[in-house]
Design an enzyme around this catalytic site. Sequence first.
Site, PDB file in Angstrom:
ATOM      1  N   PHE A  78     -13.903   9.133  -1.813  1.00  0.00           N
ATOM      2  CA  PHE A  78     -14.796   7.886  -2.118  1.00  0.00           C
ATOM      3  C   PHE A  78     -14.509   6.862  -0.924  1.00  0.00           C
ATOM      4  O   PHE A  78     -13.173   6.305  -0.671  1.00  0.00           O
ATOM      5  CB  PHE A  78     -13.970   7.159  -3.222  1.00  0.00           C
ATOM      6  N   ALA A  79     -15.571   6.356  -0.249  1.00  0.00           N
ATOM      7  CA  ALA A  79     -15.360   5.620   1.252  1.00  0.00           C
ATOM      8  C   ALA A  79     -16.059   4.446   1.027  1.00  0.00           C
ATOM      9  O   ALA A  79     -17.240   4.284   1.503  1.00  0.00           O
ATOM     10  CB  ALA A  79     -16.014   6.617   2.364  1.00  0.00           C
ATOM     11  N   PRO A 103     -12.664  -1.357   8.507  1.00  0.00           N
ATOM     12  CA  PRO A 103     -11.925  -2.101   9.230  1.00  0.00           C
ATOM     13  C   PRO A 103     -11.853  -3.340   8.874  1.00  0.00           C
ATOM     14  O   PRO A 103     -10.919  -4.239   8.878  1.00  0.00           O
ATOM     15  CB  PRO A 103     -12.152  -1.601  10.754  1.00  0.00           C
ATOM     16  N   ARG A 116      27.373   9.525 -14.131  1.00  0.00           N
ATOM     17  CA  ARG A 116      28.516   8.957 -12.899  1.00  0.00           C
ATOM     18  C   ARG A 116      29.760   8.073 -13.504  1.00  0.00           C
ATOM     19  O   ARG A 116      29.354   7.267 -14.525  1.00  0.00           O
ATOM     20  CB  ARG A 116      27.579   7.754 -12.286  1.00  0.00           C
ATOM     21  N   GLU A 170      -7.426   0.169  -4.130  1.00  0.00           N
ATOM     22  CA  GLU A 170      -8.140  -0.169  -5.434  1.00  0.00           C
ATOM     23  C   GLU A 170      -8.055  -1.414  -5.997  1.00  0.00           C
ATOM     24  O   GLU A 170      -8.026  -1.904  -7.399  1.00  0.00           O
ATOM     25  CB  GLU A 170      -8.068   0.844  -6.670  1.00  0.00           C
TER      26      GLU A 170
HETATM   27  C1  LIG Z   1      -2.812   4.784   0.675  1.00  0.00           C
HETATM   28  C2  LIG Z   1      -4.082   4.159   0.714  1.00  0.00           C
HETATM   29  C3  LIG Z   1      -5.164   4.913   0.226  1.00  0.00           C
HETATM   30  C4  LIG Z   1      -6.463   4.371   0.211  1.00  0.00           C
HETATM   31  N1  LIG Z   1      -7.483   4.973  -0.230  1.00  0.00           N
HETATM   32  C5  LIG Z   1      -8.980   4.695  -0.172  1.00  0.00           C
HETATM   33  C6  LIG Z   1      -9.895   5.352  -0.479  1.00  0.00           C
HETATM   34  O1  LIG Z   1      -9.929   6.615  -1.043  1.00  0.00           O
HETATM   35  N2  LIG Z   1     -11.185   4.690  -0.311  1.00  0.00           N
HETATM   36  C7  LIG Z   1     -11.348   3.544   0.045  1.00  0.00           C
HETATM   37  O2  LIG Z   1     -12.440   2.894   0.066  1.00  0.00           O
HETATM   38  N3  LIG Z   1     -10.120   2.786   0.381  1.00  0.00           N
HETATM   39  C8  LIG Z   1      -8.838   3.467   0.244  1.00  0.00           C
HETATM   40  N4  LIG Z   1      -8.128   2.302   0.523  1.00  0.00           N
HETATM   41  C9  LIG Z   1      -7.934   1.114   1.057  1.00  0.00           C
HETATM   42  C10 LIG Z   1      -7.722   0.028   0.346  1.00  0.00           C
HETATM   43  O3  LIG Z   1      -8.579   0.074  -0.898  1.00  0.00           O
HETATM   44  C11 LIG Z   1      -7.511  -1.166   0.901  1.00  0.00           C
HETATM   45  O4  LIG Z   1      -6.198  -1.019   1.669  1.00  0.00           O
HETATM   46  C12 LIG Z   1      -7.321  -2.495   0.193  1.00  0.00           C
HETATM   47  O5  LIG Z   1      -8.554  -2.559  -0.513  1.00  0.00           O
HETATM   48  C13 LIG Z   1      -6.795  -3.622   0.938  1.00  0.00           C
HETATM   49  O6  LIG Z   1      -7.733  -3.804   1.993  1.00  0.00           O
HETATM   50  P1  LIG Z   1      -7.134  -4.126   3.280  1.00  0.00           P
HETATM   51  O7  LIG Z   1      -6.212  -2.783   3.687  1.00  0.00           O
HETATM   52  O8  LIG Z   1      -8.049  -4.283   4.505  1.00  0.00           O
HETATM   53  O9  LIG Z   1      -6.286  -5.493   3.230  1.00  0.00           O
HETATM   54  P2  LIG Z   1      -6.859  -6.774   3.326  1.00  0.00           P
HETATM   55  O10 LIG Z   1      -8.222  -6.967   2.774  1.00  0.00           O
HETATM   56  O11 LIG Z   1      -6.760  -7.178   4.744  1.00  0.00           O
HETATM   57  O12 LIG Z   1      -5.724  -7.608   2.363  1.00  0.00           O
HETATM   58  C14 LIG Z   1      -4.517  -7.784   2.846  1.00  0.00           C
HETATM   59  C15 LIG Z   1      -3.667  -8.543   1.738  1.00  0.00           C
HETATM   60  O13 LIG Z   1      -4.293  -9.917   1.555  1.00  0.00           O
HETATM   61  C16 LIG Z   1      -4.003 -10.058   0.245  1.00  0.00           C
HETATM   62  N5  LIG Z   1      -5.312 -10.694  -0.308  1.00  0.00           N
HETATM   63  C17 LIG Z   1      -6.346  -9.697  -0.192  1.00  0.00           C
HETATM   64  N6  LIG Z   1      -7.326 -10.472  -0.887  1.00  0.00           N
HETATM   65  C18 LIG Z   1      -6.772 -11.759  -1.224  1.00  0.00           C
HETATM   66  C19 LIG Z   1      -7.056 -12.918  -2.114  1.00  0.00           C
HETATM   67  N7  LIG Z   1      -8.529 -12.867  -2.549  1.00  0.00           N
HETATM   68  N8  LIG Z   1      -6.226 -13.694  -2.510  1.00  0.00           N
HETATM   69  C20 LIG Z   1      -5.033 -13.701  -2.079  1.00  0.00           C
HETATM   70  N9  LIG Z   1      -4.475 -12.560  -1.236  1.00  0.00           N
HETATM   71  C21 LIG Z   1      -5.363 -11.877  -1.042  1.00  0.00           C
HETATM   72  C22 LIG Z   1      -3.427  -9.032  -0.383  1.00  0.00           C
HETATM   73  O14 LIG Z   1      -2.085  -9.107  -0.659  1.00  0.00           O
HETATM   74  C23 LIG Z   1      -3.892  -7.936   0.335  1.00  0.00           C
HETATM   75  O15 LIG Z   1      -2.961  -6.647   0.280  1.00  0.00           O
HETATM   76  C24 LIG Z   1      -6.518   2.815   0.629  1.00  0.00           C
HETATM   77  C25 LIG Z   1      -5.618   2.246   1.039  1.00  0.00           C
HETATM   78  C26 LIG Z   1      -4.191   2.951   1.005  1.00  0.00           C
HETATM   79  C27 LIG Z   1      -3.160   2.097   1.468  1.00  0.00           C
END
Ligand SMILES: Cc1cc2nc3c(=O)[nH]c(=O)nc-3n(C[C@H](O)[C@H](O)[C@H](O)COP(=O)(O)OP(=O)(O)OC[C@H]3O[C@@H](n4cnc5c(N)ncnc54)[C@H](O)[C@@H]3O)c2cc1C
Length: 382
Positions: A125-126, A130, A268, A364
């Site tokens: 699921f993509a 970045p 323990r 998610e």
């Molecule tokens: C192990 C792993 C597996 C994944 N698998 C998939 C996959 O299969 N498919 C896919 O599409 N994506 C996948 N992802 C991506 C994942 O969904 C994103 O990492 C997530 O949506 C957060 O986006 P970001 O990493 O760009 O963080 P950012 O969007 O930069 O957010 C960083 C942090 O900012 C904070 N934040 C974000 N929004 C808000 C807000 N509105 N208000 C306050 N704080 C906020 C949160 O603490 C967040 O963690 C995966 C990620 C990981 C770590």
Amino acid sequence: MADTSFLNWPFFDDRHRAVAKGIEEWAMANLPADHDDVDSACRDLVKQLGGDGWLKHSAPDPDAPSPLDVRTLCLIRETLARHDALGDFAFAMQGLGAGPISLFGNTQQRDWLKRTRSGAAIAAFALTEPKSGSDVANIELTAQHYGTGYVLDGEKTWISNGGIADFYIVFGRTGEAPGAKGLSAFLVPAKVPGFSIAERLETISPHPLARLKFERVCVPATAMIGAPGDGFKIAMATLDIFRSTVAAAALGFARRALDETIKRARSRELFGGPLADLQMVQASIAEMAVDVDAAALLVYRAAWTKDNGAARVTREAAMAKLFATERAQKVIDKAVQIHGGDGVRHGHIVERLYRDIRALRIYEGASEVQKIVIARQMLSGA
Ligand SMILES: Cc1cc2nc3c(=O)[nH]c(=O)nc-3n(C[C@H](O)[C@H](O)[C@H](O)COP(=O)(O)OP(=O)(O)OC[C@H]3O[C@@H](n4cnc5c(N)ncnc54)[C@H](O)[C@@H]3O)c2cc1C
């Protein structure tokens, strides 16, 4: 043996209890998998889960379509996660990766479900890019209408199963309208020219993950799932279902941490008696048990509500994911504390759980995003 008294809650039917028993037996016999090479471990797990019939619960049968049973998805994920995070991952991604097809695919696209359900094809699921993780509406990968199809250009990152998947559900900008309304979903086979794995990503709880590159990737118009501009709706409807299952996996991790803690506290010896006699340890165990049961109530409430015909369970699923993942982290932290030095020893089960749970609070929809979703639902009176 984990507590199974929750299976008597009114959320479940006999068929759910049968699934819970069957998957527990399967997990006891097959998990944990060997994690040395996560790519081949995941490929093997998908084959095994498919061969033994468990993946048929991850997507509807295209020849006899019926809705996904979210309680079954949650019970399977909870059980697999209690035994092995990688086992849970292999099952979960077949469901999430195939989710847009299960929910919105046409007859031709649904043919892929035969292969995801048997373990013959691996799904991904993509959505994330970045520059657009939490801000999904900001997706930049372009999908330009060209001749009889579309040309995809851009990147995706943090894609689970990236590098081993046979197909990717890719969300791209088709531009019918600005923001969320200009996105569409495409079924893209991994072998298509112009598609490549730009980078493999390693995390604290290893599983196959990659950054993907799309350079003039041509797909036919029939690769589009749903209608042009439906991409955001498809992504959110898919996440609506699978968010409850992330919560279920967190619940499985927490339940395992509680079980391990009870075992440890009983065995323990400290200060002339078992650790379990110390009242501060008892307080921790009580808090862990309440968190586990409360998470289970939210998980299975969301799943039951969806299975009983609710069109959307946005609020219930967000509450389940927020609470179950955040509290599982706390439960596991207490488990590490009660295990003392062994709790941080590399390879110990609670040390593994401590790493396994962390990403669930981010993907998610990070916890902060779940809070926004819940607050919006409450303020709008939904
Ligand atoms: C192990 C792993 C597996 C994944 N698998 C998939 C996959 O299969 N498919 C896919 O599409 N994506 C996948 N992802 C991506 C994942 O969904 C994103 O990492 C997530 O949506 C957060 O986006 P970001 O990493 O760009 O963080 P950012 O969007 O930069 O957010 C960083 C942090 O900012 C904070 N934040 C974000 N929004 C808000 C807000 N509105 N208000 C306050 N704080 C906020 C949160 O603490 C967040 O963690 C995966 C990620 C990981 C770590």
